[in-house]
Design an enzyme around this catalytic site. Structure first.
Site, short mmCIF file in Angstrom:
data_model
loop_
_atom_site.label_atom_id
_atom_site.label_comp_id
_atom_site.label_asym_id
_atom_site.label_seq_id
_atom_site.Cartn_x
_atom_site.Cartn_y
_atom_site.Cartn_z
N CYS A 108 0.82 -1.21 0.00
CA CYS A 108 0.00 0.00 0.00
C CYS A 108 0.86 1.26 0.00
CB CYS A 108 -0.96 0.00 1.18
SG CYS A 108 -0.15 -0.22 2.79
N HIS A 279 -1.72 1.68 7.21
CA HIS A 279 -2.16 1.56 5.81
C HIS A 279 -2.00 2.90 5.10
CE1 HIS A 279 -4.17 -0.10 2.40
NE2 HIS A 279 -5.26 0.63 2.52
N ASN A 299 -8.67 3.71 -2.01
CA ASN A 299 -7.97 2.55 -1.47
C ASN A 299 -7.35 1.76 -2.62
OD1 ASN A 299 -7.07 0.72 0.42
ND2 ASN A 299 -9.07 0.36 1.35
#
Length: 340
Positions: A108, A279, A299
């Site tokens: 990520c 994240h 995302n």
């Protein structure tokens, strides 16, 4: 007497701990609990028949790591709108609307960076240059400067690598777009889908290759895109807004809790569940929904998750640390002068 009070305090704490309900992560019980609280967000199932080990692997950002040099404040005199969506502001920049899929890899930190870098190249060239910057190139070649590849990394290192070493182009898995497309396959969060199931930890970091895929031109070296500077954005709601308004989307990072995994709509606020990990995501705008200010973010868990891959999170309170780890940068424009 003090000993008696201590015993009573311990018993009281134990009773309170027992009264806090526990719901297994990814469970229907957790979904129902969140929705019964009637907060600003709604929960649902994003991960079906998925191992929690896989989900934890997705949260691959080391929070509180090395910081990029912080840029100076410039937002004080700016008049910023109540709502701003970079997808609408720069409609001819297709990467802003794109949702990528990191697959079974804690990448990520790399995805948030290359997504925002791709957007900013388009924004700063007035949509004359549109490129998907390669997550594969950053993930596999940055090395310890960025962290541990699929086992986690630092957003600041990713942006610094762009300015010092450059990044080639590269699209989604099996797209054959650009010099180095992503090689880790997506997996299926839902029961009835075309992707393979998401199981186990998996996600070996790809090998660094300084060659483009066969048939692609120009060469790896000639395909590099560079930034002229990278920096941290001050932990200020208005400074972050001004940065996005002036230069395009940024990379942010925050603490993921179990209830975030179940996000489906509305404005996310943490209300239940334990920490899953750090994240990184891309923040592309802001707004207000039913009186609640939010950041609009993308995302990298494919379009099955959340609002077709996007989500809204509480703005202005550094919720889950969302305003503490903002990183951005500016493209080196001379490499694009012949095209702008």
């Amino acid at each position: 007497m003090s000993w008696s009070r201590s015993i009573l305090c311990l018993l009281g704490a134990f009773a309170n701990a027992r009264s806090i309900p526990y719901y297994p992560p990814l469970s229907s019980d957790l979904v129902n609990h969140i929705n019964k609280l009637n907060t600003t967000g709604r929960a649902g199932h994003n991960f079906h028949n998925t191992d929690m080990s896989y989900v934890k692997k997705l949260c691959g950002t080391f929070l509180g790591g090395p910081k990029a040099p912080e840029r100076v404040d410039f937002a004080e005199d700016m008049d910023l709108p109540d709502t701003f969506d970079t997808r609408k502001q720069w409609p001819n920049c297709p990467t802003i609307s794109e949702i990528r899929d990191q697959g079974s890899c804690g990448s990520c930190w790399a995805f948030g960076a290359v997504e925002a870098i791709s957007d900013r190249i388009c924004v700063h060239t007035n949509a004359k240059v549109s490129v998907e910057v390669s997550a594969e190139d950053l993930l596999s070649c940055c090395g310890f400067e960025c962290g541990m590849g699929c086992n986690g990394g630092y957003p600041s290192g990713a942006w610094r690598y762009w300015t010092e070493r450059g990044l080639v182009s590269g699209g989604l898995y099996d797209s054959h777009v650009g010099c180095r497309a992503y090689t880790i396959p997506p997996c299926e969060h839902h029961v009835n889908g075309s992707r393979p199931p998401c199981t186990g930890e998996g996600g070996e970091t790809p090998r660094c290759s300084r060659h483009c895929e066969p048939g692609y031109s120009p060469s790896y070296k000639e395909d590099k895109h560079y930034g002229i500077t990278s920096y941290g954005v001050p932990r200020s709601e208005k400074e972050i807004m001004a940065e996005i308004y002036k230069n395009g989307p940024v990379e942010g990072a925050f603490i993921v809790y179990e209830d975030f995994l179940m996000y489906k709509s509305g404005v996310y606020q943490h209300v239940s569940g334990e920490q899953v990990g750090g994240h990184a995501i891309r923040i592309l705008g802001w707004g207000v929904e039913n009186g609640t200010p939010y950041w609009l973010a993308a995302n990298s868990w494919n379009t099955d998750w959340g609002i077709t891959g996007f989500f809204k999170i509480l703005r202005g309170e550094d919720h889950c640390g969302i305003e503490s780890e903002i990183v951005a940068g500016v493209p080196r424009m001379e490499q694009y002068w012949t095209r702008v």
